[in-house]
Write an enzyme that holds these catalytic residues in place. Structure first.
Site, PDB file in Angstrom:
ATOM      1  N   CYS A   1       0.750  -1.397  -0.020  1.00 61.06           N
ATOM      2  CA  CYS A   1      -0.060  -0.096  -0.377  1.00 61.06           C
ATOM      3  C   CYS A   1       1.108   1.101   0.152  1.00 61.06           C
ATOM      4  O   CYS A   1       0.676   2.167  -0.105  1.00 61.06           O
ATOM      5  CB  CYS A   1      -0.981   0.025   1.147  1.00 61.06           C
TER       6      CYS A   1
ATOM      7  N   HIS B   1      -3.126   7.636   2.545  1.00 58.76           N
ATOM      8  CA  HIS B   1      -3.644   5.877   1.803  1.00 58.76           C
ATOM      9  C   HIS B   1      -4.725   5.527   2.941  1.00 58.76           C
ATOM     10  O   HIS B   1      -4.696   5.169   3.860  1.00 58.76           O
ATOM     11  CB  HIS B   1      -2.479   4.882   2.255  1.00 58.76           C
TER      12      HIS B   1
ATOM     13  N   ASN C   1      -9.699   0.236   0.721  1.00 56.17           N
ATOM     14  CA  ASN C   1      -8.693   0.359   0.572  1.00 56.17           C
ATOM     15  C   ASN C   1      -7.848  -0.761  -1.333  1.00 56.17           C
ATOM     16  O   ASN C   1      -7.924  -1.877  -1.269  1.00 56.17           O
ATOM     17  CB  ASN C   1      -8.047  -0.988   1.919  1.00 56.17           C
TER      18      ASN C   1
HETATM   19  N1  COA Z   1     -18.110  -8.524  11.492  1.00 55.60           N
HETATM   20  C1  COA Z   1     -18.022  -8.784  12.414  1.00 55.60           C
HETATM   21  N2  COA Z   1     -17.778  -8.769  13.142  1.00 55.60           N
HETATM   22  C2  COA Z   1     -15.780  -8.663  13.083  1.00 55.60           C
HETATM   23  C3  COA Z   1     -15.762  -8.331  11.918  1.00 55.60           C
HETATM   24  C4  COA Z   1     -16.313  -8.649  10.826  1.00 55.60           C
HETATM   25  N3  COA Z   1     -15.816  -8.033   9.466  1.00 55.60           N
HETATM   26  N4  COA Z   1     -14.060  -8.845  11.403  1.00 55.60           N
HETATM   27  C5  COA Z   1     -13.736  -8.957  12.631  1.00 55.60           C
HETATM   28  N5  COA Z   1     -14.403  -9.128  13.723  1.00 55.60           N
HETATM   29  C6  COA Z   1     -14.836  -8.828  14.875  1.00 55.60           C
HETATM   30  C7  COA Z   1     -13.585  -9.902  15.219  1.00 55.60           C
HETATM   31  O1  COA Z   1     -13.236 -11.250  15.130  1.00 55.60           O
HETATM   32  C8  COA Z   1     -13.354  -9.481  16.930  1.00 55.60           C
HETATM   33  O2  COA Z   1     -14.356 -10.025  17.692  1.00 55.60           O
HETATM   34  P1  COA Z   1     -13.846 -10.749  19.620  1.00 55.60           P
HETATM   35  O3  COA Z   1     -13.680  -9.695  19.988  1.00 55.60           O
HETATM   36  O4  COA Z   1     -15.009 -11.633  19.432  1.00 55.60           O
HETATM   37  O5  COA Z   1     -12.457 -11.286  19.721  1.00 55.60           O
HETATM   38  C9  COA Z   1     -13.868  -8.582  17.298  1.00 55.60           C
HETATM   39  O6  COA Z   1     -14.731  -7.745  16.073  1.00 55.60           O
HETATM   40  C10 COA Z   1     -13.036  -7.067  17.037  1.00 55.60           C
HETATM   41  O7  COA Z   1     -12.216  -7.617  16.387  1.00 55.60           O
HETATM   42  P2  COA Z   1     -10.741  -6.146  15.972  1.00 55.60           P
HETATM   43  O8  COA Z   1      -9.569  -7.039  15.103  1.00 55.60           O
HETATM   44  O9  COA Z   1      -9.925  -5.903  17.241  1.00 55.60           O
HETATM   45  O10 COA Z   1     -11.450  -4.595  15.763  1.00 55.60           O
HETATM   46  P3  COA Z   1     -10.810  -3.548  15.590  1.00 55.60           P
HETATM   47  O11 COA Z   1     -11.235  -2.891  15.755  1.00 55.60           O
HETATM   48  O12 COA Z   1      -9.243  -3.646  15.728  1.00 55.60           O
HETATM   49  O13 COA Z   1     -10.841  -3.477  13.769  1.00 55.60           O
HETATM   50  C11 COA Z   1      -9.944  -3.735  11.602  1.00 55.60           C
HETATM   51  C12 COA Z   1     -10.288  -4.382  12.525  1.00 55.60           C
HETATM   52  C13 COA Z   1      -8.855  -4.756  11.067  1.00 55.60           C
HETATM   53  C14 COA Z   1     -11.062  -3.304  11.051  1.00 55.60           C
HETATM   54  C15 COA Z   1      -8.783  -3.216  11.941  1.00 55.60           C
HETATM   55  O14 COA Z   1      -7.653  -3.718  13.462  1.00 55.60           O
HETATM   56  C16 COA Z   1      -8.102  -2.459  11.121  1.00 55.60           C
HETATM   57  O15 COA Z   1      -8.293  -1.714  10.011  1.00 55.60           O
HETATM   58  N6  COA Z   1      -6.711  -2.834  11.106  1.00 55.60           N
HETATM   59  C17 COA Z   1      -5.778  -2.451   9.357  1.00 55.60           C
HETATM   60  C18 COA Z   1      -5.905  -2.673   9.057  1.00 55.60           C
HETATM   61  C19 COA Z   1      -4.688  -2.179   7.969  1.00 55.60           C
HETATM   62  O16 COA Z   1      -4.823  -1.146   7.604  1.00 55.60           O
HETATM   63  N7  COA Z   1      -4.993  -3.057   6.784  1.00 55.60           N
HETATM   64  C20 COA Z   1      -3.872  -2.682   5.353  1.00 55.60           C
HETATM   65  C21 COA Z   1      -2.739  -1.733   5.584  1.00 55.60           C
HETATM   66  S1  COA Z   1      -1.753  -1.012   4.879  1.00 55.60           S
END
Ligand code: COA
Length: 335
Positions: A117, A244, A274
């Site tokens: 990215c 980004h 993304n």
């Molecule tokens: N729908 C519902 N629940 C979901 C889910 C979805 N699509 N994806 C994850 N969950 C759940 C998880 O299983 C977790 O459940 P649990 O508490 O029972 O274990 C809960 O939601 C919280 O998950 P978590 O990963 O802590 O959520 P978050 O607030 O960190 O959001 C992302 C997840 C992926 C959106 C976030 O971490 C993120 O954007 N990270 C960076 C990603 C990124 O930048 N990627 C590219 C880099 S260029």
């Protein structure tokens, strides 16, 4: 890395972007994954994303965006093509030579840049290097990705995030003080954290979301500060940051760290998701067409991606012509 202030500078003189026609709203994903529209919207800021049809290649997306950028620049006299992509059409050869050939640029230098990215910012740096060393007078820089093919079909944490698209700029040789001139570049990496977002050979994407989130906020905040400082600006001077588009909450947190409020942050993740290396040129094209990015604005482009990689640069936004003709293709449209 800093670009020299004397001698030729790389100046943006054309811009274009395309998106696949097919919009996939969150509701459509809810039918296949254990998720909700509300969860995706509130945790990521995404409402829908564009997904390329099976027959559309990264090369197709890149050629379409490049055609728009070349039209916008008013020139076809291009001496190099640099393509940032994580989804090349083949393990070898690189996709850039095919893009160049499709554009009628046979014989020019053409290579891919793999920095996920952050790829577009790395590609800008490589292209600026070609110009400042007088290897090329005009360079086409494309970011094109079909990121939607990387997650597993049943992975609710990654599938809602990643999408497809392409954007491109044309850089020409000019002077450091004119509008459109790219400022000093700041690039970095830390491979010790490669497992935070990885696609193993023959496998699907694995992501450690919360940890990656923290690194993204820290690195994008730091690299933005550095690029702005190297440009001789203060953060208060920045009219727009173009980050980004990984997650609307990451962009908001970077804004809080840097005291850059929402109306100075370009954001289009809501309807594109993304798009990997396409993310920044797509955001530039949409913000410029929509009037949120205007000539004279002091802009900082800032990126973070798997690797880990990060990068940023500055530019005083030039007065660019939009491409004269919309892209006529059944599979994709101009943004
Ligand atoms: N729908 C519902 N629940 C979901 C889910 C979805 N699509 N994806 C994850 N969950 C759940 C998880 O299983 C977790 O459940 P649990 O508490 O029972 O274990 C809960 O939601 C919280 O998950 P978590 O990963 O802590 O959520 P978050 O607030 O960190 O959001 C992302 C997840 C992926 C959106 C976030 O971490 C993120 O954007 N990270 C960076 C990603 C990124 O930048 N990627 C590219 C880099 S260029």
């Amino acid at each position: 890395m800093t670009s020299p202030q004397t001698g030729p500078a790389a100046v943006i003189c054309g811009l274009g972007a395309v998106l696949p026609h097919r919009a996939v709203p969150n509701e459509e994903l809810c039918a296949e994954l254990d998720t909700t529209d509300e969860w995706i919207r509130t945790r990521t800021g995404i409402r829908e994303r564009r997904i390329a049809d099976a027959g559309v290649s990264t090369e197709d997306l890149a050629v379409a965006a490049a055609t728009q950028a070349l039209e916008s620049s008013g020139t076809n006299d291009v001496h190099a093509v640099v393509l940032a992509t994580t989804t090349p059409d083949h393990l070898m050869p690189a996709t850039a030579p095919s893009v160049a050939a499709r554009l009628g640029l046979t014989g020019v230098a053409a290579f891919d840049v793999a920095a996920v990215c952050t790829g577009f910012v790395y590609a800008l740096a490589a292209a600026a290097g070609l110009i400042t060393t007088q290897t090329a007078r005009t360079v086409l820089v494309v970011g094109a990705d079909r990121m939607s093919q990387l997650p597993a079909a049943d992975d609710r944490t990654t599938r809602p995030l990643f999408a497809d698209g392409a954007g491109a700029v044309v850089l020409r040789s000019g002077t450091a003080t004119e509008p459109g001139a790219l400022g000093p570049m700041v690039l970095g990496s830390d491979g010790a954290h490669r497992d935070l977002l990885i696609v193993p050979h023959g496998g699907h994407m694995k992501m450690q979301g919360p940890n990656l989130f923290r690194h993204a906020v820290d690195r994008m905040s730091a690299v933005t500060r550095q690029a702005v400082q190297l440009a001789g600006w203060r953060l208060a001077d920045v009219d727009r940051i173009v980050p980004h588009q990984a997650n609307a909450r990451i962009t908001a947190a970077v804004g809080r760290h840097l005291t850059i409020d929402a109306d100075r942050r370009v954001q289009n993740i809501e309807y594109v998701g993304n798009t990997g290396a396409a993310s920044i040129p797509l955001a530039l094209a949409q913000a410029s067409a929509g009037g949120t990015l205007r000539p004279g604005h002091r802009v900082c482009l800032t990126a973070f991606g798997a690797g880990l990689t990060w990068g940023a640069t500055t530019v005083t936004w030039p007065d660019l012509k939009p491409a004269a003709h919309p892209h006529h293709d059944t599979a994709m449209e101009r943004t």
